[in-house]
Design an enzyme around this catalytic site. Structure first.
Site, short mmCIF file in Angstrom:
data_model
loop_
_atom_site.label_atom_id
_atom_site.label_comp_id
_atom_site.label_asym_id
_atom_site.label_seq_id
_atom_site.Cartn_x
_atom_site.Cartn_y
_atom_site.Cartn_z
N ASP A 21 0.82 -1.22 0.00
CA ASP A 21 0.00 0.00 0.00
C ASP A 21 0.85 1.27 0.00
OD1 ASP A 21 -2.19 -1.61 -0.01
OD2 ASP A 21 -2.85 -1.14 2.02
N ARG A 101 1.34 7.04 17.10
CA ARG A 101 1.15 7.99 16.00
C ARG A 101 1.82 9.34 16.24
NH1 ARG A 101 0.97 3.61 13.67
NH2 ARG A 101 -1.02 2.81 12.89
N ASP A 130 -6.54 6.83 12.71
CA ASP A 130 -5.14 7.19 12.51
C ASP A 130 -4.96 8.45 11.68
OD1 ASP A 130 -4.00 5.29 14.11
OD2 ASP A 130 -3.67 3.85 12.51
N SER A 184 -6.32 -6.83 8.77
CA SER A 184 -5.18 -5.92 8.74
C SER A 184 -4.51 -5.90 10.11
CB SER A 184 -5.61 -4.50 8.36
OG SER A 184 -6.46 -3.96 9.35
#
Length: 410
Positions: A21, A101, A130, A184
């Site tokens: 990705d 993050r 996110d 995922s």
């Protein structure tokens, strides 16, 4: 950022994993924005070899490639401050994805400054938390930074579109990536998070192959593991009497948790963007640390301070979950939390057994626990039980007044 501003973007720093990705995103930025791309790959302890990310970026023609080991910074400057607060989102989630993050965004912004880039880019989708976390952190650190979120901007509608783009631009696609993944995964030293596909029905039990970091509690050893954790100012500093760095200690806690089936969580949570989401989380070391830290606080932290911390903790956890790590309110709460930890030091003994973390002892030179006060034996005047009479009458005054009024009105 609007597509109308493409002409203002000449160089972009991309949060790059080396996976399919982000490799597609890399090439899309080059073709759609005609921009030079700088890649940043963070080693957060996700357990993957990162050199393939460098080779993949080189294969795609990238000249400026940043691969950095930030594990010590992650644990000492982000995870440990959060654990001083005993932070859990919606009562159970240890915020493993959320807390990573702001560190990634911090480095993206710093690298943009170092390389003269106009923008940063991330691979978060338009449905998740996110995207919010990456961008709020970035704007807090640089209000003028441009942020590109390809999943919100590009015209791809399906996995087939992505595969066709990859093929057209000579992006290698491993055979196991040609179809859609069954779920995922996001992982770092604190936890692994699994979502989507086979996990979307909250009634269906998660398949065993979903679990990345722990053995099943049912398969854990039949013999308990005893450990001792030492704390200093609220942070774990030693395991079984051996002092070590934050990341080294946490890695050992992860191993202990994994081998004893500790830290599994199947959760339906409320995302910041408004939807409910089911995820399977594994936080083996963090689960041990949370139990031990609360035990250390139980004998060293004043009751009023402890209860105030517990009242404020949900707000603090929500700020982290929603992406406000660099907000003034989180920093204000952190200052209070850190102040509360000045005397949270000593040793906690724990027993690990088949998914359980059990406190079996705690000791501290700064303990507030007094055997003289709690003993049922003659306490030589340390506590006068007659004092309780007036204490109860004063606290009962408003209740007795209410009861008398209600009796008159019957």
């Amino acid at each position: 950022m609007s597509k109308l501003n493409k002409e203002n973007v000449n160089k972009v720093v991309l949060a790059y994993s080396g996976g399919l990705d982000t490799s597609i995103i890399l090439k899309w930025l080059e073709t759609e924005y005609e921009a030079e791309v700088v890649t940043f790959t963070a080693d957060l302890g996700q357990g993957e070899e990162l050199e393939p990310a460098r080779k993949k970026a080189e294969l795609l023609g990238i000249k400026e490639i940043y691969i950095e080991d930030v594990r010590e910074e992650f644990i000492s400057d982000f995870v440990f401050p959060m654990f001083r607060a005993n932070a859990t989102y919606e009562g159970v989630y240890l915020l493993g994805t959320s807390i990573a993050r702001p560190l990634i965004s911090k480095r993206l912004v710093e690298i943009a400054q170092e390389t003269g880039a106009d923008a940063i880019a991330h691979g978060a989708t338009g449905k998740g938390n996110d995207q919010v976390r990456f961008e709020l952190a970035a704007y807090a650190l640089n209000p003028d930074i441009k942020v590109i979120a390809p999943w919100r901007d590009w015209d791809f509608k399906s996995r087939t579109d992505l595969m066709n783009f990859a093929q057209d631009h000579q992006i290698p696609v491993p055979k196991d990536k040609q179809g859609e993944a069954p779920f995922s995964v996001d992982a770092n030293m604190l936890h692994s998070s699994s979502e989507g596909k086979v996990l979307e029905d909250p009634w269906e039990e998660a398949p065993q192959y979903v679990y990345q970091r722990t053995i099943s509690p049912m398969d854990a050893p039949d013999v308990a593991t005893d450990i001792e954790l030492e704390f200093h100012k609220g942070d774990a500093v030693a395991l079984d009497g051996k002092k070590m760095s934050a990341a080294t200690l946490f890695a050992q806690l992860n191993d202990l948790g994994r081998d004893n089936g500790i830290g599994r969580l199947d959760l339906v949570e409320n995302r910041f963007v408004g939807m409910k989401s089911r995820g399977v989380y594994e936080t083996p070391g963090g689960t041990i640390l949370l139990t031990a830290h609360r035990a250390m606080e139980s004998i060293t932290l004043d009751g009023g301070a402890a209860h105030l911390k517990d009242e404020l903790m949900p707000r603090y956890a929500e700020l982290i979950y929603n992406g406000f790590w660099f907000s003034p309110e989180r920093e204000m709460l952190q200052a209070m939390i850190d102040k509360s930890q000045e005397h949270v030091e000593g040793v906690v003994r724990l027993k690990l057994y088949k998914g359980n973390v059990m406190v079996t002892g705690r000791t501290s030179e700064k303990s507030l626990y007094s055997e003289e006060l709690v003993t049922f034996e003659d306490d030589a005047g340390a506590y006068d039980q007659e004092d309780a009479h007036g204490f109860i009458r004063l606290n009962a005054l408003r209740l007795r007044t209410l009861a008398a009024r209600n009796r008159r009105l019957r």
